[in-house]
Scaffold this active site. Sequence first.
Site, mmCIF file in Angstrom:
data_model
loop_
_atom_site.group_PDB
_atom_site.id
_atom_site.type_symbol
_atom_site.label_atom_id
_atom_site.label_comp_id
_atom_site.label_asym_id
_atom_site.label_seq_id
_atom_site.Cartn_x
_atom_site.Cartn_y
_atom_site.Cartn_z
ATOM 1 N N GLY A 44 0.793 -1.235 0.000
ATOM 2 C CA GLY A 44 0.000 0.000 0.000
ATOM 3 C C GLY A 44 0.816 1.270 0.000
ATOM 4 N N GLU A 58 -0.576 5.976 -0.672
ATOM 5 C CA GLU A 58 -0.910 6.445 0.693
ATOM 6 C C GLU A 58 -0.167 7.714 1.117
ATOM 7 O OE1 GLU A 58 -0.980 3.241 3.624
ATOM 8 O OE2 GLU A 58 -1.668 1.818 2.124
ATOM 9 N N ARG A 62 10.721 6.331 19.664
ATOM 10 C CA ARG A 62 9.515 6.381 18.835
ATOM 11 C C ARG A 62 8.274 6.434 19.717
ATOM 12 N NH1 ARG A 62 9.263 5.253 12.938
ATOM 13 N NH2 ARG A 62 11.456 5.010 12.426
ATOM 14 N N ASP A 100 -6.574 -3.497 5.787
ATOM 15 C CA ASP A 100 -5.444 -3.944 6.603
ATOM 16 C C ASP A 100 -5.891 -4.275 8.020
ATOM 17 O OD1 ASP A 100 -3.532 -3.483 4.589
ATOM 18 O OD2 ASP A 100 -3.387 -1.359 5.115
ATOM 19 N N GLU A 144 3.212 -10.929 6.781
ATOM 20 C CA GLU A 144 4.647 -10.828 7.055
ATOM 21 C C GLU A 144 5.222 -12.236 7.163
ATOM 22 O OE1 GLU A 144 6.228 -8.337 10.157
ATOM 23 O OE2 GLU A 144 7.573 -9.939 10.735
ATOM 24 N N HIS A 202 11.783 -3.914 6.625
ATOM 25 C CA HIS A 202 12.320 -3.170 7.768
ATOM 26 C C HIS A 202 13.790 -2.843 7.584
ATOM 27 C CE1 HIS A 202 8.718 -5.205 9.230
ATOM 28 N NE2 HIS A 202 8.557 -4.126 9.938
ATOM 29 N N CYS A 247 5.421 -5.772 4.035
ATOM 30 C CA CYS A 247 4.588 -4.725 4.635
ATOM 31 C C CYS A 247 4.706 -3.482 3.748
ATOM 32 C CB CYS A 247 5.079 -4.453 6.069
ATOM 33 S SG CYS A 247 3.956 -3.423 7.046
HETATM 34 N N1 GLN Z 1 -1.256 -0.402 3.959
HETATM 35 C C1 GLN Z 1 -0.352 -0.085 5.016
HETATM 36 C C2 GLN Z 1 0.970 0.367 4.432
HETATM 37 O O1 GLN Z 1 1.345 -0.111 3.419
HETATM 38 C C3 GLN Z 1 -0.128 -1.270 5.925
HETATM 39 C C4 GLN Z 1 0.714 -0.911 7.105
HETATM 40 C C5 GLN Z 1 0.836 -1.999 8.148
HETATM 41 O O2 GLN Z 1 0.595 -3.147 7.907
HETATM 42 N N2 GLN Z 1 1.240 -1.674 9.338
HETATM 43 O O3 GLN Z 1 1.657 1.173 4.990
HETATM 44 ZN ZN ZN Z 2 2.209 -4.617 7.578
#
Ligand code: GLN
Ligand code: ZN
Length: 645
Positions: free
Chosen positions: A319, A371, A402, A486, A552, A581, A613
């Site tokens: 996304g 997004e 954070r 999500d 994931e 990540h 992700c």
């Molecule tokens: N659609 C969201 C993104 O791509 C999903 C984020 C998530 O899973 N935490 O950022």
């Molecule tokens: Zn995610």
Amino acid sequence: MEMTKWFDTNYHYIVPELERGQRFRMASAKPANEYREAKAAGIDATTVLIGPLTFLLLAKTRGAAFDRLSLLDALLPVYGDVLESLAAAGATWVQLDEPCLALDRSDAERAAYRRAYQVLASRAGKLRLLVATYFAGLGENVDTALGLPVHGLHVDLVRAPHQLDRLLAKWPKGRVLSAGVIDGRNVWRADLAKARALLDRAAKTVGKDQLWVAPSCSLLHTPLDLDLETKLDPELKGWLAFAKQKLQEVMALAKGDRAAVEASSRAAQSRATSRRIHNAAVQRRAASVTEKDRVRGAAFEVRRQSQLELPRYPTTTIGSFPQTSEVRAARRKLNDNQLSAGEYEQFIEAQIGRTIKLQEEIGLDVLVHGEFERNDMVEYFGEQLAGFAFTEHGWVQSYGTRYVKPPIIFGDVSRPGAMTVRWSKYAQSLTERPVKGMLTGPVTILQWSFVRDDQPRAETAKQIALAIRDEVIDLEAAGIRVIQIDEPALREGLPLRRGEWAGYLQWAVDAFRLATAGVRDGTQIHTHMCYSEFNDVLRVIERMDADVISIENARSGSELLQGLEQYKYPNEIGPGVYDIHSPRVPSTAEIAGALKSMTRVLDDAQIWVNPDCGLKTRGWEETLAALKNMVAAAKAMRENGAPPR
Ligand code: GLN
Ligand code: ZN
């Protein structure tokens, strides 16, 4: 080491790893040094340490399987040394946090608790030990907790008020009861009269001198100070309490401040009857929901026929695309009125246009708009829904430096107007390829907000689900053929006690189904989950009945694949092929290797190809390079004999 959520909070800790024969030593004088520092400032502070059993139980074992409790004998002498160093520094109380004692425990674990605290008591000298439990009730561990040779026990009377009577029935004479009566997990002002009643009952058995008044848990999970909020309207503000105000509540109770108790009851009364909270139309609609509203028209195999035609191993992303400093700066300028709404929208459209073009060039099959308009996947929706409020300074620690600023759900939730349609429609207008609509699911919105404490979570989830359902239907009507909802927080919402899992999963999955089942057969519903440990909920995911789920996978090694070996997931699934990540760019061969290992447990007609992700924390350069390799890997898989779908 892995980072994971602390129980059911949004705070993360680094998971210690233990191996067979693990040795421990005191590597730092931090506890005694900090005690001395406080003392020099005139405060006889209570040192808080993670208890030895909770430490072992939360750790991860590595290498050949072994019983982690076998390490207790090696660990306890180090705790003994720490206690001695604190005693030598002149400390009075040491608190040992044992939240694991408030969870499901085996007999062997309960025995280990007894043994461990015998040893600690023998090393404590004049120190007084307080064992702290929180987030749940002691349940069948009550006798174990009361049998520990310590001076005090802290219990959570907000989450588990009913344990009080069982505790009092057997309370050992002279033991301190630290009564957690002020909610450390939420932002609502307490009804002090109710808390007072619990304390009065406890005082009769425990004795006034042995009774402490406390928040239910650490105040790490609430924002700092409500006084800093200047923009909340006075009515709502009058219902709230952050950490500082919660301590004032603790003090008011301890001092028996009548005026404060009465004021809190008046506030509770005003909240219960406020028109701002209660929306009859929302309540009626929620009450009239039936199972039919939660079921898709046709079964998966049937509706799949009328959905998108795609090649084998279809490629997509989760996304978000990189949220660069430029994107964040534009949003800041909009908020500071340096950018008009029109200018900001043009900026976002330009980002979307560029991202669509890049995805076409890379050759992805199902595109996303990126997004860019979203600061955060929950806040963005909360800001557009009725029943949500936002603070200026309501930050809580997530990990390290954070922090997150969860919205506050204070009232009945509804959707005054479309939230994302404009952007998805724009993105779709730029390309022939399908663009996936992107929404946050009801459970995740609930889970990452401060929620109402005046109605069950299930009810709030249902209201949010109905609002999302309206958005899903509007996206479909705008020509969007793939919609992803999500639910990364679905798993972490699992109650701490297994006995409560089934009830939670029932309403959580129902909320997802209610949000998604309003579409035609031809509209493909995706969902996404992250943060590993899916095997707990694998079977539940099937009941969500999404056409496609992305999960994931890269960080948790082969755990997911092992789970899928024992259980055949029926719909389509995209286990993440690389870890977002890290900035590392995976090679095509590496991704193809991950895909090949998936074919061992999944039909190739089921497999989607996507990252772990969203890409918002990544830079553009590594993102484009990684996606190119990902698409190349999917093509290689197709050429290796997989027939087109
Ligand atoms: N659609 C969201 C993104 O791509 C999903 C984020 C998530 O899973 N935490 O950022
Ligand atoms: Zn995610």
